[in-house]
Design an enzyme around this catalytic site. Structure first.
Site, short mmCIF file in Angstrom:
data_model
loop_
_atom_site.label_atom_id
_atom_site.label_comp_id
_atom_site.label_asym_id
_atom_site.label_seq_id
_atom_site.Cartn_x
_atom_site.Cartn_y
_atom_site.Cartn_z
N CYS A 28 13.28 39.13 44.57
CA CYS A 28 14.48 38.31 44.68
C CYS A 28 14.10 36.92 44.19
O CYS A 28 13.23 36.76 43.36
CB CYS A 28 15.02 38.30 46.10
N HIS A 627 9.32 20.50 62.58
CA HIS A 627 10.60 20.73 61.88
C HIS A 627 11.72 20.53 62.89
O HIS A 627 11.89 21.31 63.82
CB HIS A 627 10.63 22.14 61.31
#
Length: 705
Positions: A28, A627
């Site tokens: 992908c 994060h």
């Protein structure tokens, strides 16, 4: 030393268990997708340590994904070109199929209620979709020619053009002249027969020897008679073994290869059943060609062109005796004529009209179809830009430019519309609207429709050739905007297709975040870390004097909480990449305030401009990523106030940023703050402390170098 001299592609193949263990391989946007014979043979730890590999994500059964990042296409190509893969290529490449082919095969397994209609459109789509690139390239050349023609720089319709401009014509004519060969090849692949057999059968009707049969001066048995259609070529018939054969020009006749390959598939597969398998290589192609070339030359070729001719004559009659119906019918049927190649004979009819009448009556209503087509493409462009679909945005941008400036619908049709079944019904409403405006306007103005005084592609640049011009402008505008708004508000995908895209896009963006994080060393740019970041090329870590481990540095034994809140394990973090531990082991913290501090002492390796992600490296080499929130990069820094800079030295507990939790929650994003040790696999110990409430500065991960 062996690892140094072995490429990333070779190491990946080795660590998944060798070429023989690869049942299929596709990719992908960022990942290699392996279907293995035995997943137990894959060495996931070795894969994870392979240079260029950003992570390994096991799937159900024997499926395995290897995260590469932006370089995935190059790595995939290297793998497929490895000598070790030569014998395994049919299996490894999915039978020589591309990733798009594999996805098309998957779609073919999920037929709707009208399976025959789905199969028909799938056949058309698979026959033309691989040609999108060259069609788009040729169309842009035509658009350039149309612009020059519109401004009077050169007359591209002139018979005595300079040699340079004739040469320019060869650039785009090559694509359309040999289009039947390419269609035959792709259609054969779509029906699972040898594509080169289909190519060769069609090529036989386009060779100089076949064309020579139409010349009575070279072939004494050939007889030519005038064509009843004005300006059309003479009808030439050659005596072939006592049987009359009509010789036609099949350049651009894509309807012929579509019919031919459908018949060829029956012959080819019948031959496969009747002939022993050890003789297939020679005798299946031999029998297919020896049967299908004569059948195509004597029957299918003339039949295909005859159907187109009859259709053109019927439309001429209809415009004469029922102009109101004709104005609506043309834009309604054109979306079905173009993919079948039946629109090519109409071009000859348009030229015949100009020659005999001095004007053409087909191009005006045809413009309604074209602009409905372009309106649908424009809606797809807006949706793809809004949803960050890079591939579809590029496709629709090129198709829209070729359409509006060159009047070319094929890139839109083959690249977009035939791929998504929701487009056609909405686009047809736009076609009907444009045709109805011409029909009603013609009645009110007492004209026989919209006329064109020359042959041209219906684009923005050729509007002045149509009369009445204002009626034509209203019609194409109505067609464009009706199709545009119907698709913009109704989407061009089904709910399942839309959900599948969102999942793949989010995964790709997370993988690119992983890629950016893994290469975030002082010599590289560190901005953009986090889900949704732009892709950066994969690269090996670059040593830095600032970030290099210091021999005398005290060992890092723990990572502390950057925010106060409740600590959960990565399994409970709503992000697939973090939860898979592809970035490393760590924890999630459900924050109760917006003060973010350094979890370790060291150097700031990355500081996202948006303030949602920070990468730190201790003096003894522990790499930690903080994060803040899930998908908060989309806030573009809103609600984040950054207090540090890249390469800055910090001590555990120093302020990194102030965040407004209310802004994050109001925007619909999860504020869970993730803390992971990026180089988990190189450390002796990384042990999270979960299911506890902590204040900023409390230990959350125990480490040992």
């Amino acid at each position: 030393m062996a690892a140094t001299n072995t490429s990333t592609a070779e190491q990946i193949v080795e660590h998944v268990g060798g070429a023989a263990n690869i049942a299929s391989l596709t990719h992908c946007a960022t990942r290699l997708r392996f279907e293995l014979v035995d997943a137990g043979k894959a060495d996931q730890k070795a894969l994870d340590k392979t240079p260029g590999v950003l992570g390994v994500v096991p799937q159900g059964g024997d499926r395995l994904q290897v995260v590469i990042g932006g370089a995935v296409q190059g790595v995939f190509t290297e793998i497929m070109n490895l000598p070790a893969m030569a014998g395994a290529k049919p299996a490894a490449a999915g039978g020589g199929q591309s990733d798009a082919d594999v996805k098309a095969a998957a779609r073919a397994k999920a037929r709707g209620k009208n399976a025959w209609l789905d199969a028909f459109f799938e056949y058309l789509s698979n026959s033309f979709r691989p040609l999108l690139g060259v069609l788009l390239g040729a169309s842009l050349v035509i658009a350039f020619a149309a612009i020059l023609d519109a401004f009077g720089v050169v007359d591209f319709r002139a018979a005595d053009k300079p040699a340079g401009w004739i040469f320019v014509d060869t650039i785009w004519r090559a694509v359309f002249y040999f289009l039947p060969l390419a269609v035959a090849y792709n259609a054969s692949k779509a029906l699972n027969i040898d594509p080169w057999v289909g190519f060769s059968v069609m090529a036989a009707l386009m060779t100089p020897d076949f064309v020579k049969l139409a010349n009575p001066e070279l072939v004494t048995s050939t007889v030519c008679t005038p064509n009843p259609i004005p300006s059309a070529a003479d009808i030439c018939t050659a005596d072939v073994f006592g049987i009359p054969m009509t010789i036609n020009d099949y350049s651009g006749a894509v309807f012929v290869p579509l019919i031919m390959v459908a018949v060829l598939a029956l012959v080819y597969k019948t031959a496969q059943r009747l002939i022993p398998s050890n003789l297939h290589l020679v005798f299946v192609p031999f029998l297919s060609m020896i049967i299908m070339v004569p059948v195509s030359a004597f029957l299918i070729g003339p039949l295909g062109l005859w159907i187109g001719t009859i259709l053109g004559q019927g439309l001429s009659w209809l415009n004469t005796f029922a102009p109101f119906i004709f104005a609506i019918l043309i834009p309604m049927v054109y979306p079905f004529l173009v993919p079948l190649g039946l629109h090519w004979p109409l071009n000859a009819l348009m030229l015949a009209n100009l020659d005999s009448l001095g004007y053409d009556f087909i191009q005006g209503p045809m413009g309604a179809w074209n602009f409905a087509c372009f309106g649908a493409t424009a809606a797809v462009l807006v949706i793809s830009a809004r949803e960050r679909d890079l591939e579809m945005r590029q496709t629709s941008t090129g198709a829209l430019v070729a359409g509006l400036l060159g009047g070319i619908s094929e890139p839109s049709l083959y690249g977009i519309h035939l791929r998504f079944k929701r487009i056609y019904p909405r686009m047809l409403v736009g076609c009907f609207t444009g045709g109805a405006i011409i029909a009603v306007g013609s009645l009110l103005l007492r004209t026989d429709g919209v006329r064109a005084n020359t042959f041209a592609f219906t684009s923005l640049l050729t509007i002045p050739i149509f009369s009445p011009t204002f009626l034509y402008v209203i019609a194409i505008a109505g067609a464009f905007f009706v199709a545009f708004f119907l698709i913009l508000f109704g989407d061009y995908r089904t709910a399942e297709e839309r959900d599948a895209f969102h999942a793949e896009r989010d995964q790709a963006e997370a993988d690119r975040a992983l890629e950016a994080t893994r290469v975030a060393e002082p010599a590289l740019e560190g901005a953009g870390v986090g889900a949704g970041a732009a892709a950066a090329p994969a690269a090996a870590a670059v040593p830095s004097a600032v970030a290099a481990p210091v021999a005398s540095a005290s060992p890092t034994t723990e990572v502390v909480a950057p925010v106060a809140g409740h600590v959960v394990g990565l399994d409970d973090v709503p992000d697939k990449v973090f939860a898979s531990r592809a970035l490393g082991e760590g924890v999630g913290i459900q924050p109760i305030d917006g003060r973010v501090v350094a979890p370790v002492s060291g150097t700031m390796m990355t500081v996202a401009e948006t303030g949602h992600a920070f990468g730190l490296k201790t003096d003894d080499g522990v790499e930690v990523l903080v994060h803040v929130g899930i998908d908060t990069v989309r806030l573009d820094g809103r609600g984040f106030t950054v207090a540090v800079a890249k390469d800055q030295r910090v001590t555990a507990g120093d302020l990194l940023a102030e965040i407004d939790l209310g802004v994050i929650k109001d925007a619909g994003y999860d504020p869970t703050t993730i803390v992971v040790v990026l180089n988990t696999l190189t450390l002796a110990k990384v042990a999270p402390r979960t299911n506890i409430d902590v204040a900023a500065g409390d230990a959350i991960i125990d480490t040992s170098v």
